[in-house]
Structure formats: structure tokens, C-alpha cells
Design an enzyme around this catalytic site. Structure first.
Site, mmCIF file in Angstrom:
data_model
loop_
_atom_site.group_PDB
_atom_site.id
_atom_site.type_symbol
_atom_site.label_atom_id
_atom_site.label_comp_id
_atom_site.label_asym_id
_atom_site.label_seq_id
_atom_site.Cartn_x
_atom_site.Cartn_y
_atom_site.Cartn_z
ATOM 1 C CG ASP A 167 12.673 35.692 -59.802
ATOM 2 O OD1 ASP A 167 11.724 35.200 -59.195
ATOM 3 O OD2 ASP A 167 13.224 36.764 -59.459
ATOM 4 C CG ASP A 225 8.502 40.335 -57.787
ATOM 5 O OD1 ASP A 225 7.896 41.322 -58.214
ATOM 6 O OD2 ASP A 225 7.928 39.342 -57.302
#
Length: 221
Positions: free
Chosen positions: A13, A15
Site C-alpha cells: 500500500d 499512504d
């Protein structure tokens, strides 16, 4: 921590996992929430790890077009990259990986993802799966399955690095192993998965077939 286990690829991922963009994201979303008359403090925790269009659609606000508002937010977030920084050790850790064995899998649109990675100094991956690449965002497993397929591996042979409940659920649904990154957590996340604050305490080894193992980095005496 995954002792004796090797993985075909690592899926990250973005953020909260390889970079910290919370200050920027919350500035933009807080302003939007105030315009909509929402309780900002209650609303902000719901924005992380999910595509903007799905966050907005879930509110079911009268007269609000989720696609239009998501585009408005994208432009605002693209203009605000101040204070975006890498998670500790992320840059070196990503740079050490075989380029064909990792990907960024984010709920952010591609334009915003590229801007944020540039701002944080994150090395660009050979493969980026972004919000517009799937019809269902996290917690659906589609994005991780797509990334694994494009890398030519099975999702069940991947290790996913995540920070948000929606992303963790997506990785679980895809059959992947999960490493939780807790650097940006304000409260402890209850999870059965291995968790680390950053990447400084872990390294990798790669076997002759290109499979990757996590190894601890021993502190200097």
C-alpha cells in the site's frame, strides 16, 4: 516474523505504508467535510485506505455526485503535497528489492500517487496499481489480485504491507500474507498479523529463483 517463509513478491500500500501523507490528506478532506456540513472529527478516520469515490458514496449525501467530488478532491490533494515524508527505512528497503518482484497497490488515483511518491522520495515501482485500475476498491481483493497477476505470481504467494483495516481485509481476501506498518497509527490496531513501525529493523534475502525472505537487521553493538 515469517521465519523460514519465502514470498514470490511484495505488494505495498502507499499512504501510511511507504509514506506519510496524513497531514496533507486531512487538510484537504477536512475542508471538504466542512463544506458538506459534516462532523470533521468523526469523518476523517473513515477516509484512510479507501478510494475517495467509495468514501463519498457511502455518505449518501443528497445532491452530491461522488465521481465529481472525488475529482475535486483529487485536484486539491494534488496541489497540496507539503509535509509528505517517507516511512522510516522505506526508501532503502524498496530500493533493495528486485524491481520485478514488488508493486505499489494504492487506493489513491495514479496522478496523486505519483505526486506523493515523488514528494516523499519513494522509488517508482515497475508496477503501480491505482484507484482507477479496479472497479471495486479495498476491502475488495481485486487490486492485490490484479497486482499479483501482472507480476506473474499468485496472490497467495505474496506478502502485503498495509496500514489500514480496509487494506488488511483486502489482502486477507486475496489470500496473501500481511505485514502491518504501524508508523502512522494513533491508536494500537488490533490485528493477528505481524506488525512493525518502519523498515529499519528488517532486510531481505533473495534466493536463486527470485523468491524473497524477510530477515531481521541486527543493531550494531
Amino acid at each position: 516474523m515469517f521465519a523460514g517463509r519465502k514470498f514470490a513478491a511484495f505488494l505495498f500500500d502507499m499512504d501510511g505504508t511507504v509514506l506519510n501523507s496524513i497531514a496533507s490528506a486531512e487538510r484537504v478532506w477536512a475542508a471538504w467535510a466542512r463544506r458538506q456540513g459534516l462532523d470533521v472529527a468523526a469523518f476523517l478516520p473513515t477516509i484512510h485506505g479507501v478510494r475517495a469515490i467509495e468514501t463519498i458514496a457511502a455518505l449518501a449525501l443528497p445532491g452530491v455526485d461522488p465521481a465529481h467530488e472525488a475529482d475535486v478532491l483529487l485536484q486539491a490533494e494534488a496541489a497540496d503535497v507539503e509535509g509528505i515524508v517517507p516511512i522510516a527505512g522505506a526508501v532503502a528497503f524498496l530500493a533493495a528489492l528486485p524491481p520485478e518482484r514488488w508493486a505499489i497497490v494504492t487506493s489513491a488515483p495514479r496522478e496523486l500517487a505519483l505526486l506523493r511518491m515523488k514528494a516523499a522520495g519513494i522509488p517508482l515501482p515497475a508496477l503501480l496499481v491505482a484507484a482507477e485500475d479496479v472497479s471495486r476498491g479495498k476491502p475488495a481483493p481485486d487490486c492485490f489480485r490484479l497486482a499479483a497477476g501482472k507480476l506473474g505470481v499468485d496472490a497467495c504467494d505474496c506478502l502485503v504491507f498495509e496500514d489500514a483495516p480496509a487494506g488488511i481485509a483486502a489482502a486477507e481476501a486475496a489470500g496473501a500474507a500481511v505485514m502491518v506498518i504501524s508508523a502512522t497509527h494513533r491508536h494500537e490496531l488490533q490485528t493477528p498479523h505481524a506488525a512493525i513501525a518502519g523498515y529499519e529493523a528488517i532486510g531481505i534475502s533473495v534466493d536463486d529463483s527470485g523468491w524473497i525472505a524477510i530477515e531481521p537487521v541486527l543493531a550494531a553493538a
